[in-house]
Write a protein that holds these residues in place. Structure first.
Motif, PDB file in Angstrom:
ATOM      1  N   LEU A  99       0.970  -1.088   0.010  1.00  0.00           N
ATOM      2  CA  LEU A  99       0.029   0.142   0.007  1.00  0.00           C
ATOM      3  C   LEU A  99       0.826   1.117  -0.072  1.00  0.00           C
ATOM      4  O   LEU A  99       0.515   2.237  -0.800  1.00  0.00           O
ATOM      5  CB  LEU A  99      -1.134   0.107   1.110  1.00  0.00           C
ATOM      6  CG  LEU A  99      -2.006  -0.840   1.237  1.00  0.00           C
ATOM      7  CD1 LEU A  99      -2.784  -0.882   2.610  1.00  0.00           C
ATOM      8  CD2 LEU A  99      -3.247  -0.504   0.355  1.00  0.00           C
ATOM      9  N   ARG A 100       1.881   1.177   0.778  1.00  0.00           N
ATOM     10  CA  ARG A 100       2.562   2.440   0.836  1.00  0.00           C
ATOM     11  C   ARG A 100       3.454   2.601  -0.316  1.00  0.00           C
ATOM     12  O   ARG A 100       3.682   3.831  -0.875  1.00  0.00           O
ATOM     13  CB  ARG A 100       3.878   2.256   1.980  1.00  0.00           C
ATOM     14  CG  ARG A 100       3.130   2.112   3.259  1.00  0.00           C
ATOM     15  CD  ARG A 100       2.682   3.483   3.744  1.00  0.00           C
ATOM     16  NE  ARG A 100       1.964   3.329   4.966  1.00  0.00           N
ATOM     17  CZ  ARG A 100       1.023   4.222   5.596  1.00  0.00           C
ATOM     18  NH1 ARG A 100       1.189   5.576   4.987  1.00  0.00           N
ATOM     19  NH2 ARG A 100       0.472   4.296   6.801  1.00  0.00           N
ATOM     20  N   GLN A 101       3.996   1.736  -1.154  1.00  0.00           N
ATOM     21  CA  GLN A 101       4.457   1.914  -2.548  1.00  0.00           C
ATOM     22  C   GLN A 101       3.455   2.477  -3.267  1.00  0.00           C
ATOM     23  O   GLN A 101       3.799   3.416  -4.026  1.00  0.00           O
ATOM     24  CB  GLN A 101       5.030   0.465  -3.098  1.00  0.00           C
ATOM     25  CG  GLN A 101       6.120   0.069  -2.185  1.00  0.00           C
ATOM     26  CD  GLN A 101       6.512  -1.353  -2.598  1.00  0.00           C
ATOM     27  OE1 GLN A 101       6.064  -2.153  -3.526  1.00  0.00           O
ATOM     28  NE2 GLN A 101       7.483  -2.366  -1.912  1.00  0.00           N
ATOM     29  N   GLU A 102       2.135   1.957  -3.359  1.00  0.00           N
ATOM     30  CA  GLU A 102       1.303   2.302  -4.332  1.00  0.00           C
ATOM     31  C   GLU A 102       0.856   3.976  -3.984  1.00  0.00           C
ATOM     32  O   GLU A 102       0.693   4.841  -4.774  1.00  0.00           O
ATOM     33  CB  GLU A 102       0.274   1.811  -4.268  1.00  0.00           C
ATOM     34  CG  GLU A 102      -1.055   2.204  -5.390  1.00  0.00           C
ATOM     35  CD  GLU A 102      -2.383   1.070  -5.714  1.00  0.00           C
ATOM     36  OE1 GLU A 102      -2.904   1.500  -6.246  1.00  0.00           O
ATOM     37  OE2 GLU A 102      -2.286   0.064  -4.892  1.00  0.00           O
ATOM     38  N   ILE A 103       0.888   4.302  -2.546  1.00  0.00           N
ATOM     39  CA  ILE A 103       0.787   5.526  -2.138  1.00  0.00           C
ATOM     40  C   ILE A 103       1.941   6.500  -2.704  1.00  0.00           C
ATOM     41  O   ILE A 103       1.479   7.672  -3.323  1.00  0.00           O
ATOM     42  CB  ILE A 103       0.617   5.849  -0.760  1.00  0.00           C
ATOM     43  CG1 ILE A 103      -0.574   5.189  -0.050  1.00  0.00           C
ATOM     44  CG2 ILE A 103       0.854   7.185  -0.111  1.00  0.00           C
ATOM     45  CD1 ILE A 103      -0.484   5.015   1.308  1.00  0.00           C
ATOM     46  N   VAL A 104       2.860   6.254  -2.846  1.00  0.00           N
ATOM     47  CA  VAL A 104       3.998   6.859  -3.322  1.00  0.00           C
ATOM     48  C   VAL A 104       4.023   7.157  -4.716  1.00  0.00           C
ATOM     49  O   VAL A 104       4.003   8.192  -5.290  1.00  0.00           O
ATOM     50  CB  VAL A 104       5.443   6.301  -3.137  1.00  0.00           C
ATOM     51  CG1 VAL A 104       6.553   6.816  -3.792  1.00  0.00           C
ATOM     52  CG2 VAL A 104       5.710   6.346  -1.728  1.00  0.00           C
TER      53      VAL A 104
END
Length: 105
Positions: free
Chosen positions: A57-62
């Motif tokens: 999720l954090r990678q996609e947020i970035v």
């Protein structure tokens, strides 16, 4: 300059959803471990799986934030590899795309 308001709106909604989901996961990860060692093992395994989901999720947020930044600075829709325009259909299907189909393959 191309109008990407529809895509920007899609990205903003996706970002809000991702942030909400990440917050739920982080809240779940903050819980104290059960006193029972068997339950602790299960909790730790669950936490490990949740951490993996949180990382994704954090990678996609970035990626979504970078796409929104590219829209704001006028570089969205331009292939980062060859500099040609990225087809609008590709951007609608994958709004975080940074390369055209030819360069992505």
């Amino acid at each position: 300059m191309t109008d990407y308001s529809e895509i920007r709106s899609q990205l903003e909604k996706r970002l809000a959803d991702l942030l909400e989901r990440a917050e739920v996961i982080e809240d779940d990860l903050r819980h104290p471990l059960d006193a029972d060692s068997g339950e602790q093992a299960i909790d730790l395994a669950d936490d490990e799986a949740l951490e993996g989901v949180d990382d994704i999720l954090r990678q996609e947020i970035v990626q979504v934030r970078l796409a929104l930044l590219r829209i704001a600075n006028g570089t969205y829709g331009t292939c980062s590899q060859c500099g040609k325009p990225i087809d609008r259909k590709r951007l609608l299907a994958r709004p975080i795309a940074t390369r055209c189909i030819a360069c992505a393959n």
